[in-house]
Every structure is written in C-alpha cells, then in structure tokens.
Scaffold this motif. Structure first.
Motif, short mmCIF file in Angstrom:
data_model
loop_
_atom_site.label_atom_id
_atom_site.label_comp_id
_atom_site.label_asym_id
_atom_site.label_seq_id
_atom_site.Cartn_x
_atom_site.Cartn_y
_atom_site.Cartn_z
N GLY A 168 -27.89 -30.92 1.49
CA GLY A 168 -29.24 -31.05 2.04
C GLY A 168 -29.40 -30.24 3.32
N HIS A 169 -30.64 -30.21 3.83
CA HIS A 169 -30.92 -29.43 5.03
C HIS A 169 -31.61 -30.29 6.08
N ASN A 170 -31.13 -30.20 7.29
CA ASN A 170 -31.80 -30.86 8.42
C ASN A 170 -32.30 -29.75 9.34
N TYR A 171 -33.59 -29.41 9.18
CA TYR A 171 -34.19 -28.34 9.99
C TYR A 171 -34.74 -28.87 11.31
N GLU A 172 -35.02 -30.16 11.33
CA GLU A 172 -35.76 -30.76 12.42
C GLU A 172 -35.10 -30.56 13.79
N ALA A 211 -40.15 -12.43 6.23
CA ALA A 211 -38.95 -12.37 7.07
C ALA A 211 -37.69 -12.42 6.21
N TYR A 212 -37.64 -13.35 5.27
CA TYR A 212 -36.48 -13.40 4.36
C TYR A 212 -36.79 -14.12 3.06
N GLU A 213 -35.92 -13.85 2.09
CA GLU A 213 -36.01 -14.48 0.77
C GLU A 213 -34.67 -15.10 0.44
N VAL A 214 -34.70 -16.24 -0.22
CA VAL A 214 -33.46 -16.90 -0.62
C VAL A 214 -33.51 -17.14 -2.13
N TYR A 215 -32.45 -16.70 -2.81
CA TYR A 215 -32.28 -16.99 -4.23
C TYR A 215 -31.18 -18.04 -4.32
N CYS A 219 -22.24 -20.42 -0.38
CA CYS A 219 -21.84 -21.44 -1.33
C CYS A 219 -21.73 -22.77 -0.59
N TRP A 220 -22.43 -23.80 -1.08
CA TRP A 220 -22.48 -25.08 -0.37
C TRP A 220 -22.61 -26.23 -1.36
N PRO A 221 -22.18 -27.44 -0.96
CA PRO A 221 -22.17 -28.58 -1.87
C PRO A 221 -23.59 -29.01 -2.28
N THR A 254 -32.94 -16.38 10.50
CA THR A 254 -33.28 -17.52 9.66
C THR A 254 -33.61 -18.71 10.56
N LYS A 255 -34.30 -19.69 9.97
CA LYS A 255 -34.68 -20.89 10.74
C LYS A 255 -33.47 -21.58 11.34
N GLY A 256 -32.44 -21.75 10.54
CA GLY A 256 -31.22 -22.41 10.99
C GLY A 256 -31.29 -23.91 10.77
N HIS A 257 -30.15 -24.49 10.48
CA HIS A 257 -30.11 -25.94 10.17
C HIS A 257 -28.71 -26.52 10.30
N PHE A 258 -28.68 -27.85 10.50
CA PHE A 258 -27.48 -28.64 10.21
C PHE A 258 -27.66 -29.08 8.76
N HIS A 259 -26.61 -29.53 8.12
CA HIS A 259 -26.79 -30.13 6.81
C HIS A 259 -27.21 -31.59 6.98
N GLN A 260 -28.01 -32.06 6.02
CA GLN A 260 -28.48 -33.44 6.07
C GLN A 260 -27.29 -34.39 6.06
N SER A 266 -28.03 -8.67 3.63
CA SER A 266 -27.91 -9.54 2.47
C SER A 266 -26.57 -10.27 2.56
N PHE A 267 -26.62 -11.59 2.38
CA PHE A 267 -25.37 -12.36 2.39
C PHE A 267 -25.43 -13.44 1.33
N ALA A 268 -24.24 -13.81 0.86
CA ALA A 268 -24.13 -14.86 -0.15
C ALA A 268 -23.66 -16.14 0.53
N ALA A 320 -24.29 -26.30 13.04
CA ALA A 320 -25.57 -25.68 12.67
C ALA A 320 -25.37 -24.18 12.50
N HIS A 321 -26.14 -23.59 11.58
CA HIS A 321 -25.96 -22.16 11.30
C HIS A 321 -27.28 -21.44 11.10
N ARG A 322 -27.28 -20.20 11.59
CA ARG A 322 -28.46 -19.33 11.54
C ARG A 322 -27.94 -17.91 11.51
N SER A 378 -19.67 -28.71 4.44
CA SER A 378 -19.36 -27.38 4.96
C SER A 378 -19.96 -26.31 4.04
N GLU A 379 -19.75 -25.07 4.39
CA GLU A 379 -20.37 -23.97 3.62
C GLU A 379 -19.62 -22.67 3.87
N TYR A 380 -19.62 -21.80 2.85
CA TYR A 380 -19.13 -20.42 3.03
C TYR A 380 -20.32 -19.48 3.04
#
Ligand code: F6R
Ligand code: ZN
Length: 183
Positions: free
Chosen positions: A158-162, A50-54, A152-154, A86-92, A148-150, A136-138, A97-99
C-alpha cells in the motif's frame, strides 16, 4: 542458445496487448505543494505530464506473498532549482520493503527514515536500490532525458502519501552549480 528476455521490454509488449498492466499518470497539477518555489511552479502548465507508472501484479489483488512489478517514466524538467520528482511515500504497511533499479536516464533516489534522516542514491541504467521498510522514497530526474526505473514491491504494501504531502522530506534535492545537492 538460451533465449535472452529483457524484462522491461516484455513488460511493455504485454502492456501493448492489454494484459493486465495498469497505467497511471501524474500531471504537475497533481504535484501541488511538493516544490519549494511556488512562483516557478505557478508559471508551469498544470496539465503538463510529470510521470507515468505502469504496474502489474500477476496475482489477484491482495494475494499474500504476491509481488508487484512497475515501471515509472519520469520526464525531465525543473521547478526553480528543484528537479521534477515523484510525490514520494511511505508504505501503508510500514515494514514492507521495495527494490528500485535504473533502466534509462539519470536521477537520484531520495530516502528518509522514521527519524527523518534523509539521504540520496544516484540512479543510472543498471543501478540497484533496496528500500528498507519504514523508509520513505521519492525519485528526482536530474538529467535532460526521460528517467525510467523499475520497481518490485509486496502486493500488500500500500501507499501512505499523506505524511510526505503534509511534512515533506527533511531535505530537498536542488541543483547547485549544475550538480544535484541535498539541502
Ligand atoms: C511503489 C513505488 C513506485 C511508485 C512510482 C510513483 O511502491 O514506490 O511504483 O509508486 O514510482 O511514485 P509515487 O507513488 O510516489 O507517486
Ligand atoms: Zn514504494
């Protein structure tokens, strides 16, 4: 003449040389439960990519103030009337925040705040998206080619998928008469 550097290109060149870029992949099988149409989902091969993340952190892990850079390649496809996403998540760490910014292909960034208000932004090459803390973002691929998207995050986000795995977003992005709509 100033040398023009295309960040995503130099990033992939770095990856090819094996210099610290971490590659992860998610198959449809790992996205169990995120799509509404279970019949359509069960007809797709679980091992389909479904997707790959570098991702790359130019610091030691957990370095305060460090920033991750990542590129996600989300393949086109649908499960019933929903797009591959994508699965989608809040940050832990909730306030991190994120770009995101679009590199190629077409998609939608789906966002949901703590009050479960959901909205979406169109992604295309050059589009820039700020994801505030606590949102939360997906991403869904609404086109026929790779999205394809780029990002940038601190380093300490962390990731909160739950929460998303358990409760989902409050709206789904579906195709209605050929166009993406939040429902
Ligand atoms: C990092 C980030 C992205 C995603 C990637 C895959 O905070 O938001 O790098 O991790 O697009 O999506 P998920 O992690 O939701 O499977
Ligand atoms: Zn994130």
């Amino acid at each position: 003449h100033k040398k023009i550097v295309i960040p995503s290109l130099s990033f992939f060149q770095n990856e090819l040389k094996g210099e610290g870029v971490v590659k992860s992949r998610r198959t449809l099988g790992e996205l169990a439960g995120i799509f509404e149409n279970q019949d359509a989902y069960s007809q797709l091969p679980l091992d389909q990519l479904a997707y790959e993340v570098y991702s790359y952190l130019p610091e030691r892990e957990g370095t305060p103030g460090g920033l991750y850079f990542g590129i996600t390649q989300l393949y086109p496809g649908k499960v019933g009337d929903e797009y591959f996403m994508t699965k989608g998540h809040f940050h832990q760490q909730e306030d991190r925040s994120e770009y995101y910014w679009g590199l190629e292909g077409e998609g939608m960034l789906i966002l949901m705040d703590r009050e479960r208000n959901t909205w979406a932004e169109r992604m295309m090459p050059g589009s820039l998206h700020y994801i505030p803390g606590g949102v939360a973002h997906r991403v869904a691929n609404t086109g026929n080619s790779v999205l394809s998207f780029a990002a940038c995050w601190p380093s300490d986000a962390g990731h909160n998928y739950e929460e998303i795995a358990n409760k989902g977003f409050s709206a789904r992005l579906v195709e209605v008469n050929g166009t993406p709509k939040l429902r």
